[in-house]
Structure formats: C-alpha cells, structure tokens
Write a protein that holds these residues in place. Sequence first.
Motif, PDB file in Angstrom:
ATOM      1  N   TYR A  13       3.968   8.360  -9.432  1.00 43.90           N
ATOM      2  CA  TYR A  13       3.347   9.606  -9.879  1.00 43.90           C
ATOM      3  C   TYR A  13       4.170  10.782  -9.369  1.00 43.90           C
ATOM      4  O   TYR A  13       4.553  10.803  -8.187  1.00 43.90           O
ATOM      5  CB  TYR A  13       1.944   9.751  -9.297  1.00 43.90           C
ATOM      6  CG  TYR A  13       0.893   8.935  -9.972  1.00 43.90           C
ATOM      7  CD1 TYR A  13       0.733   8.956 -11.361  1.00 43.90           C
ATOM      8  CD2 TYR A  13       0.004   8.157  -9.227  1.00 43.90           C
ATOM      9  CE1 TYR A  13      -0.265   8.207 -11.975  1.00 43.90           C
ATOM     10  CE2 TYR A  13      -0.999   7.414  -9.836  1.00 43.90           C
ATOM     11  CZ  TYR A  13      -1.122   7.446 -11.213  1.00 43.90           C
ATOM     12  OH  TYR A  13      -2.103   6.718 -11.814  1.00 43.90           O
ATOM     13  N   TYR A  24       9.493   2.044   0.207  1.00 45.68           N
ATOM     14  CA  TYR A  24       9.284   0.650   0.613  1.00 45.68           C
ATOM     15  C   TYR A  24       9.202  -0.276  -0.595  1.00 45.68           C
ATOM     16  O   TYR A  24       9.885  -1.315  -0.658  1.00 45.68           O
ATOM     17  CB  TYR A  24       8.001   0.556   1.443  1.00 45.68           C
ATOM     18  CG  TYR A  24       7.591  -0.854   1.775  1.00 45.68           C
ATOM     19  CD1 TYR A  24       8.402  -1.644   2.590  1.00 45.68           C
ATOM     20  CD2 TYR A  24       6.404  -1.397   1.300  1.00 45.68           C
ATOM     21  CE1 TYR A  24       8.031  -2.944   2.911  1.00 45.68           C
ATOM     22  CE2 TYR A  24       6.025  -2.691   1.616  1.00 45.68           C
ATOM     23  CZ  TYR A  24       6.848  -3.460   2.424  1.00 45.68           C
ATOM     24  OH  TYR A  24       6.484  -4.743   2.732  1.00 45.68           O
ATOM     25  N   THR A  25       8.342   0.082  -1.558  1.00 41.43           N
ATOM     26  CA  THR A  25       8.173  -0.759  -2.742  1.00 41.43           C
ATOM     27  C   THR A  25       9.510  -0.912  -3.471  1.00 41.43           C
ATOM     28  O   THR A  25       9.873  -2.006  -3.926  1.00 41.43           O
ATOM     29  CB  THR A  25       7.108  -0.129  -3.682  1.00 41.43           C
ATOM     30  OG1 THR A  25       5.949   0.175  -2.914  1.00 41.43           O
ATOM     31  CG2 THR A  25       6.733  -1.057  -4.792  1.00 41.43           C
ATOM     32  N   TRP A 229      -2.889   5.117 -17.693  1.00 41.68           N
ATOM     33  CA  TRP A 229      -2.483   3.770 -17.258  1.00 41.68           C
ATOM     34  C   TRP A 229      -1.958   2.916 -18.416  1.00 41.68           C
ATOM     35  O   TRP A 229      -1.087   2.078 -18.219  1.00 41.68           O
ATOM     36  CB  TRP A 229      -3.620   3.054 -16.520  1.00 41.68           C
ATOM     37  CG  TRP A 229      -3.564   3.330 -15.044  1.00 41.68           C
ATOM     38  CD1 TRP A 229      -4.333   4.212 -14.342  1.00 41.68           C
ATOM     39  CD2 TRP A 229      -2.668   2.738 -14.100  1.00 41.68           C
ATOM     40  NE1 TRP A 229      -3.973   4.205 -13.019  1.00 41.68           N
ATOM     41  CE2 TRP A 229      -2.959   3.306 -12.841  1.00 41.68           C
ATOM     42  CE3 TRP A 229      -1.644   1.791 -14.181  1.00 41.68           C
ATOM     43  CZ2 TRP A 229      -2.273   2.949 -11.681  1.00 41.68           C
ATOM     44  CZ3 TRP A 229      -0.962   1.428 -13.021  1.00 41.68           C
ATOM     45  CH2 TRP A 229      -1.277   2.014 -11.792  1.00 41.68           C
ATOM     46  N   GLY A 261       1.846  -2.078  -5.361  1.00 41.94           N
ATOM     47  CA  GLY A 261       1.040  -1.923  -4.151  1.00 41.94           C
ATOM     48  C   GLY A 261      -0.341  -2.537  -4.354  1.00 41.94           C
ATOM     49  O   GLY A 261      -0.810  -2.699  -5.476  1.00 41.94           O
ATOM     50  N   ASP A 263      -3.131  -1.356  -4.003  1.00 46.09           N
ATOM     51  CA  ASP A 263      -4.095  -0.442  -4.615  1.00 46.09           C
ATOM     52  C   ASP A 263      -4.058  -0.482  -6.141  1.00 46.09           C
ATOM     53  O   ASP A 263      -4.981   0.003  -6.783  1.00 46.09           O
ATOM     54  CB  ASP A 263      -3.830   0.999  -4.141  1.00 46.09           C
ATOM     55  CG  ASP A 263      -2.365   1.402  -4.304  1.00 46.09           C
ATOM     56  OD1 ASP A 263      -1.482   0.560  -4.031  1.00 46.09           O
ATOM     57  OD2 ASP A 263      -2.097   2.545  -4.708  1.00 46.09           O
ATOM     58  N   TRP A 292       0.171  -1.892   2.751  1.00 49.75           N
ATOM     59  CA  TRP A 292       0.492  -0.481   2.998  1.00 49.75           C
ATOM     60  C   TRP A 292       1.018  -0.235   4.397  1.00 49.75           C
ATOM     61  O   TRP A 292       0.642  -0.902   5.349  1.00 49.75           O
ATOM     62  CB  TRP A 292      -0.764   0.367   2.757  1.00 49.75           C
ATOM     63  CG  TRP A 292      -0.852   0.792   1.327  1.00 49.75           C
ATOM     64  CD1 TRP A 292      -0.617  -0.008   0.236  1.00 49.75           C
ATOM     65  CD2 TRP A 292      -1.154   2.090   0.840  1.00 49.75           C
ATOM     66  NE1 TRP A 292      -0.755   0.738  -0.905  1.00 49.75           N
ATOM     67  CE2 TRP A 292      -1.089   2.025  -0.568  1.00 49.75           C
ATOM     68  CE3 TRP A 292      -1.474   3.299   1.455  1.00 49.75           C
ATOM     69  CZ2 TRP A 292      -1.333   3.130  -1.373  1.00 49.75           C
ATOM     70  CZ3 TRP A 292      -1.723   4.401   0.655  1.00 49.75           C
ATOM     71  CH2 TRP A 292      -1.649   4.315  -0.741  1.00 49.75           C
TER      72      TRP A 292
HETATM   73  N1  MSP Z   1       1.828   5.744 -11.058  1.00 52.33           N
HETATM   74  C1  MSP Z   1       1.135   4.657 -10.495  1.00 52.33           C
HETATM   75  C2  MSP Z   1       1.827   3.345 -10.798  1.00 52.33           C
HETATM   76  C3  MSP Z   1       2.016   3.055 -12.253  1.00 52.33           C
HETATM   77  S1  MSP Z   1       2.862   1.562 -12.516  1.00 52.33           S
HETATM   78  C4  MSP Z   1       2.737   1.270 -14.139  1.00 52.33           C
HETATM   79  C5  MSP Z   1       1.046   4.835  -8.978  1.00 52.33           C
HETATM   80  N2  MSP Z   1       1.938   5.658  -8.423  1.00 52.33           N
HETATM   81  S2  MSP Z   1       1.970   6.045  -6.866  1.00 52.33           S
HETATM   82  O1  MSP Z   1       3.091   6.937  -6.746  1.00 52.33           O
HETATM   83  O2  MSP Z   1       0.713   6.540  -6.444  1.00 52.33           O
HETATM   84  O3  MSP Z   1       2.226   4.751  -6.059  1.00 52.33           O
HETATM   85  C6  MSP Z   1       3.327   3.957  -6.319  1.00 52.33           C
HETATM   86  C7  MSP Z   1       3.441   2.808  -5.343  1.00 52.33           C
HETATM   87  O4  MSP Z   1       3.652   3.286  -4.027  1.00 52.33           O
HETATM   88  C8  MSP Z   1       2.203   1.931  -5.310  1.00 52.33           C
HETATM   89  O5  MSP Z   1       2.605   0.581  -5.429  1.00 52.33           O
HETATM   90  C9  MSP Z   1       1.628   2.192  -3.948  1.00 52.33           C
HETATM   91  O6  MSP Z   1       0.980   1.068  -3.427  1.00 52.33           O
HETATM   92  C10 MSP Z   1       2.887   2.500  -3.150  1.00 52.33           C
HETATM   93  N3  MSP Z   1       2.559   3.202  -1.931  1.00 52.33           N
HETATM   94  C11 MSP Z   1       2.070   4.474  -1.803  1.00 52.33           C
HETATM   95  N4  MSP Z   1       1.828   4.713  -0.481  1.00 52.33           N
HETATM   96  C12 MSP Z   1       2.140   3.610   0.255  1.00 52.33           C
HETATM   97  C13 MSP Z   1       2.158   3.307   1.630  1.00 52.33           C
HETATM   98  N5  MSP Z   1       1.732   4.142   2.554  1.00 52.33           N
HETATM   99  N6  MSP Z   1       2.641   2.091   1.989  1.00 52.33           N
HETATM  100  C14 MSP Z   1       3.144   1.200   1.076  1.00 52.33           C
HETATM  101  N7  MSP Z   1       3.130   1.454  -0.220  1.00 52.33           N
HETATM  102  C15 MSP Z   1       2.555   2.610  -0.672  1.00 52.33           C
HETATM  103  O7  MSP Z   1       0.195   4.214  -8.363  1.00 52.33           O
END
Ligand code: MSP
Length: 517
Positions: A13, A24-25, A229, A261, A263, A292
């Motif tokens: 996002y 990390y991811t 989504w 992730g 979530d 996380w």
């Molecule tokens: N835009 C959606 C994903 C759409 S995929 C078709 C989204 N974006 S996000 O930016 O909020 O998160 C992206 C990824 O970053 C997720 O997999 C989320 O779990 C990961 N993380 C965000 N904060 C995190 C931590 N603190 N630790 C590990 N991973 C984390 O969701």
Amino acid sequence: MSQRFYITTPIYYVNGAPHIGHAYTSIAADVMARFKRLDGYDVFFVTGTDEHGQKVEQAARAAGLDPQTFVDQISADFQDMTAKMGVSNDDWMRTTEARHKVSCAELWRRIAANGHIYLGHYEGWYAVRDEAFYDESELTTRADGTKVAPSGAPAAWVREPSYFFDLSKWQDKLLELYETHPDFIAPTSRRNEVTSFVRGGLRDLSISRTSFTWGIPVPDAPGHVMYVWLDALNNYVTACGFPDETAARWPFWPADVHVVGKDIIRFHAVYWPAFLMAAGLPVPKRVTSNGWWVVEGEKMSKSLGNVVEARQLVATYGLDQVRYFLMREKAFGADGSMSDQAIVSRINVELANDLGNLSQRSLALIARNCDGVLPARHPGTGTGTPSEDDAGMDAVAAALPGLVRDHLERQGFHDALEEVWKVIRAANGYIDRQAPWALNRTDKARMGTVLRVLVDTLRAVATVLQPFMPDSMSRMLDQLGVAADQRQLAALAVPLPDGITLPAPHGVFPRYVEPTA
Ligand code: MSP
C-alpha cells in the motif's frame, strides 16, 4: 529447458513510507528467487505497489496531492527501498498501470460471464485501514462507542449499491482445494485457521464501491470502482501478461509461491483462489505466510516513534548483515522481535567470528605458507593422505546444498541457515583439531590437504549463502578462486582446479563496533 518458478511478494500500500516489515517480506521472497536461480530454474519474481482504494485516496488528500501524483511519489520510494535491499525482482507492478487496468476489466468480465457477479446493496461494517469488510460479531466496541476490527482498525457502517461475488457458493471447492493440496497454505497453523474460517460458512463478497472514485472502473457500470482487493490480487496474473495468453510470461502462471504476511492470508487463500476458479483460471500452488516483526517487544507505530526504516538499518549495519539477521533471527511463520543488541550479536558472533574468521584463517595460511596457490589434496599414501576427519568434513559439506534446498522448499530460511552454521561450526572444530599452522613446520603435504578441505568446505558454504548475502558471498567466492560462472549449485560437483593462484585474502565481515560519539 529449465523448469519455471514464479514467486511474488504482496504489493505494498502506498499510503505511507516503507519500513522494515515491507523489506522483510521482499527479502524473504528474494532469497527464494535467488536460490531457485542458483538451482537452475527459470525464475520470474514480481513485487510492486497497491495504489487504489479509499485508504490511499485519503492519504493523498491528507498530503494535499492528487492521488496519481501522490502514488507516483510513494511507489518510487518503495522501488528505491526495494533496490537498496538487494531485491532482484524481474518486474515492478503498479496497479495504476494501463496493463493492469486492462487485465482487471477482463478478469471481471470473465467472472461475470460465468455467472458469479450480481448487483445488490451493501450494508455493513468496513475498515478502511484494512480495506476489509467485517461481520458485527468480529468487532469490539470501544468505550466511546467506536467499533474496531480484530486488527485494531476502526470500522464504519457503510451503505451503498454494490456488485457482489457469490463467494458463499465456493465453500466446498475451497475446502476441496485445501484437502487435495495440503501445501497450498503454509505454515500449518495458518492452514488450520483458514480451513476453519471457510468451514464456518462464507458470505457473498461486495466487490465494487460507489462512494469514491479512486479505483479501476467496473466494466459497463458507471459509478462503480472495483473493490481494491480484487484489483490488487489480480496484479499476480497481470504481471504474466493476462489476458494475452501468448505473452512470454504467461507460462509462469499459476504462481509457485505467493509470499504474504499473516494479516492478509484470508485474501490470498480464500478470495483469490475463488476469484480465479470463477474466472476459469488455474489457482496458485502455494500461499506462504510470514509472521510479524516487533521492535524490542513493541508493535511498530508512528505514535511510539519506533518504526524501523530499512534503508536506515542498512546504513548502520550493512545490507548483507541486515538480510542475514532478518532471515536468521526468527522462524519465517513466527513473530519476532528485533533490537540493536540482537543484530550486533548476530553480526559479531556468527558473521565476523564463526564465518569471517574461518575463511580469513584458512586463506591467510594459504597466502602465507603456500605462496597463495590453492593446494591439491595429497594423492599418495604419505602423511598428506586424507584422513577420517577430512572425509567427515567433506561429507558434511557435500550434504549441505540438499539440506538447504529442502528447508527453502518450505520457506525454512532460519533452519537453512542453521544447517549452514552447523557446517561452519564443524569446520571450526576441524581447523582447530588439524592445526594447519603447526603442520607448516612438521608436514607440508598434510597441511596442504587440510587447507584444501577447508577451501572446499568454504566454497560449499559460500555457494549456498549467495541468496542470503549476495555481495559478501560474491567476494568470498572471489577469494576462494571460484570463477564467476561456477557459482551455481550444480557447479559444486566440479572440483576447483589445483594450483590456481588465489587473490590476497581480506576480511569479508568486519566486527560491528559502536561508533564513538
Ligand atoms: N496492499 C496489501 C497487499 C496486497 S497483495 C495483493 C497490503 N499491503 S501492506 O503494505 O499493508 O503490507 C504488505 C506486507 O507487509 C504484508 O504482507 C504485511 O504482512 C507485511 N508487513 C507489514 N508490517 C509488517 C511487520 N511489522 N512485520 C512483518 N511484515 C509486515 O497488505
């Protein structure tokens, strides 16, 4: 022709700046992608940004920018962070690109043509921060009367005309998918969670919104934009060229692994395969979910001021050091806590001491006692003849690539690294027992054999560590005399040529010393 392997990260996002959780991811997916390339696969690795929806629209407004200008800036920042993390993606997907709009319109048309979309009226709870709909039963009520989702995101009541996807009809098909493809969701705890969620019954899903405009228009339905989504998940097929099934990358679909992730597992393991089945497209092979990171036990948050910026961390400790820490410190599926102390300890104990010293000690002895020439293993029956200790060391090193491969197949990054460190610890035991520095005076032939066993072991170690720490391992392989085109896993079967001159050794992993103010 080599086998294909398609791996993705979530698209991020663009409502705020990237942080270590995002990095990390992406690094985890990068390690997988690099390992598969090393193992001879034809890899397609995609990451990018998720740019539509109410949350992003609100963030743009708060920044006083029009949404496109705003997302252009933040997407560029994510792309910069991704490059600085050493992530080797083959494509950068942005959901505001023309190719993605075409792809989403076609996905919608196919799902609709197959009879799975109907027009209705949505009335219920929505959390903008999660971009997710919730049942009343999932929410808790705060003292001030506001409702919050399990994630902590505030939920608001919305009421608007909407198109629906007939998700309720997909329960049996989804359960059958989980049953017949036990590896579809990992780890097992998430698989159980998703299975029981689906067993509990599914409601039809609202897949269009009419109360704002920052999204992909629903075909032939003025005023409706697609649910973010549906738009976002579809990036994974857009990247393969959908709907052009003659596109060069189309054969990569279905994806081998979606890294996500914990979530967002529900979106990937429930909605996504249902959308695909409804459109008549193959479903991905695996959705693997990471836990996380928290910082010194606390959730990262702007208000606490403890958000860790990935590029900042790299500036302090070095890129490979940070990549190593993230992959080593916690099991992939589990949550973990980071701290400066934990990072410094991994760097100084495991990188500088265990691995760095082993390689420096071995290579310095070759430089000093063998004129920098890679010794051969002694062939005859004299004192240099291989011993049981040598054979033991060789066997441990030879088994390493297979063990690492098996762990990475299940995203066992930290188990894979533990296997590597078992070999490094064994090699440290071996060098201490064999004491090649003493053999220099007493038995040169034996010293040569011992140093060669060490170089061969280090070569196996550095080869399998390349996906985790590409730059440092490239330097280590240079020092070990491994040619640039001999660094694939398969190349380990071919011994290094005897008698080559090795470059002068220099330490690959300096100890981290706290800068003095
Ligand atoms: N835009 C959606 C994903 C759409 S995929 C078709 C989204 N974006 S996000 O930016 O909020 O998160 C992206 C990824 O970053 C997720 O997999 C989320 O779990 C990961 N993380 C965000 N904060 C995190 C931590 N603190 N630790 C590990 N991973 C984390 O969701």
